[in-house]
Design an enzyme around this catalytic site. Structure first.
Site, PDB file in Angstrom:
ATOM      1  N   LYS A   1       0.967   4.242  -2.927  1.00  0.00           N
ATOM      2  CA  LYS A   1       0.734   5.663  -2.676  1.00  0.00           C
ATOM      3  C   LYS A   1       1.988   6.485  -2.955  1.00  0.00           C
ATOM      4  O   LYS A   1       1.906   7.645  -3.381  1.00  0.00           O
ATOM      5  CB  LYS A   1       0.259   5.870  -1.237  1.00  0.00           C
ATOM      6  CG  LYS A   1      -1.151   5.328  -0.976  1.00  0.00           C
ATOM      7  CD  LYS A   1      -2.163   5.954  -1.912  1.00  0.00           C
ATOM      8  CE  LYS A   1      -3.581   5.487  -1.621  1.00  0.00           C
ATOM      9  NZ  LYS A   1      -4.591   6.115  -2.519  1.00  0.00           N
TER      10      LYS A   1
ATOM     11  N   TYR B   1       0.838  -1.208   0.000  1.00  0.00           N
ATOM     12  CA  TYR B   1       0.000   0.000   0.000  1.00  0.00           C
ATOM     13  C   TYR B   1       0.871   1.255   0.000  1.00  0.00           C
ATOM     14  O   TYR B   1       0.624   2.195  -0.761  1.00  0.00           O
ATOM     15  CB  TYR B   1      -0.909  -0.009   1.227  1.00  0.00           C
ATOM     16  CG  TYR B   1      -1.795   1.209   1.347  1.00  0.00           C
ATOM     17  CD1 TYR B   1      -2.914   1.351   0.537  1.00  0.00           C
ATOM     18  CD2 TYR B   1      -1.501   2.211   2.264  1.00  0.00           C
ATOM     19  CE1 TYR B   1      -3.729   2.462   0.629  1.00  0.00           C
ATOM     20  CE2 TYR B   1      -2.308   3.328   2.374  1.00  0.00           C
ATOM     21  CZ  TYR B   1      -3.419   3.447   1.555  1.00  0.00           C
ATOM     22  OH  TYR B   1      -4.222   4.566   1.646  1.00  0.00           O
TER      23      TYR B   1
END
Length: 306
Positions: free
Chosen positions: A158, A154
């Site tokens: 990002k 994750y």
């Protein structure tokens, strides 16, 4: 799609990932309250019925499907007369799995939504944004610059959004299209509803309880209410443009840190990475794991790491 007509001179916004209980849903409501013509999207139209009842246009959109994006663009083009003032790339998925336990197919799925979906949306809608001299708002995360333990996939997705947005901002400057990156902190959302179990034989089995606790971290630590977050994001988007040198303090910000713990992480990026590293190591209890394996080595029992 719901049938709502845009008024003459009214600004428009397309928002991805507007499922109830999430950030996109709240941002749609806030833009609507500010008089902006809102087009809310989600994979399934039926989840947008509440927004449609409020006079918000809704459209089915899967950001991982080129066909779905093309159909959405066609509908947005028709609804807005070929202009789009704001594109909010909010659709995303969480992925909380230790780096050494990752299933690469799951990683690819995460990047398809969090990264490639953003890229595909910007490419598809750039002509409408140029026509309006519009603003792209990419929802990133404080996970990008911080060592958010058990969130490597994750965090990487990002981080990719951050780097992509930085280049995109420069490439679109000649066309008067701007890019804001929202560095979102902990915000109330349904994104953390999925709870994973450690894979069999994981290095982190001795701290399985801490891993379970970590998966709800964003919902239990200085969590900002979704409506408050949306209000701040929209307020920033509607701020006037000021010269680049002044944007840190005045007008619309290119980098908008918002949500629980965002100020703390921002300060960490300024004061030194060692602060973020030390804080994460302690906060997520990794010392407990070091002590456990240290004792195992001393006793010469347990896992063989050859």
């Amino acid at each position: 799609m719901s049938q709502v007509a845009i008024r003459a001179g009214q600004k428009s916004v397309l928002i991805t990932g507007c499922t109830p209980g999430g950030i996109g849903h709240a941002i749609a409501e806030e833009f609507h309250a500010k008089g902006v013509f809102v087009i809310a999207s989600a994979r399934r139209l039926e989840v947008l019925e509440e927004l449609a009842a409020k006079g918000i246009a809704t459209v089915a959109l899967d950001v991982t499907s080129q066909e779905s994006i093309a159909q959405c663009k066609e509908e947005v083009d028709r609804l807005t007369g070929g202009r789009l003032d704001f594109l909010v790339n909010n659709a995303g998925r969480t992925h909380t799995v230790p780096a050494t336990d990752l299933d690469l197919d799951e990683v690819r799925t995460t990047f398809e939504t969090n990264v490639f979906g953003v890229m595909a949306m910007c490419k598809a809608f750039v002509s409408l944004l140029i026509n309006a001299r519009g603003l792209i708002i990419n929802i990133a995360s404080i996970a990008a610059p911080s060592p958010y333990v058990f969130g490597s996939s994750y965090c990487a997705s990002k981080g990719a959004v951050v780097s992509y947005s930085r280049c995109l901002r420069q490439e679109l400057r000649p066309f008067d299209v701007r890019v804001t990156v929202v560095m979102a902190g902990t915000v109330r959302s349904n994104i953390a509803n999925t709870v994973h179990q450690l894979v069999e034989g994981s290095l982190y089995e001795p701290i399985a309880d801490l891993y379970t606790k970590r998966q709800k971290y964003s919902q239990t630590n200085q969590t900002m209410e979704t409506s408050v977050f949306a209000r701040q994001v929209v307020a920033n988007a509607l701020q006037p443009e000021v010269p680049l040198l002044l944007r840190t303090w005045f007008g619309r910000r290119d980098w908008f840190w918002c949500g629980g713990m965002s100020t703390m992480v921002w300060l960490g990026t300024i004061l030194g990475e060692w602060i973020l590293d030390t804080g994460a190591y302690r906060r997520f209890g990794l010392e407990k794991l070091r002590i456990y394996y240290g004792a195992m080595r001393k006793a010469k029992v347990g896992k063989n790491f050859d």
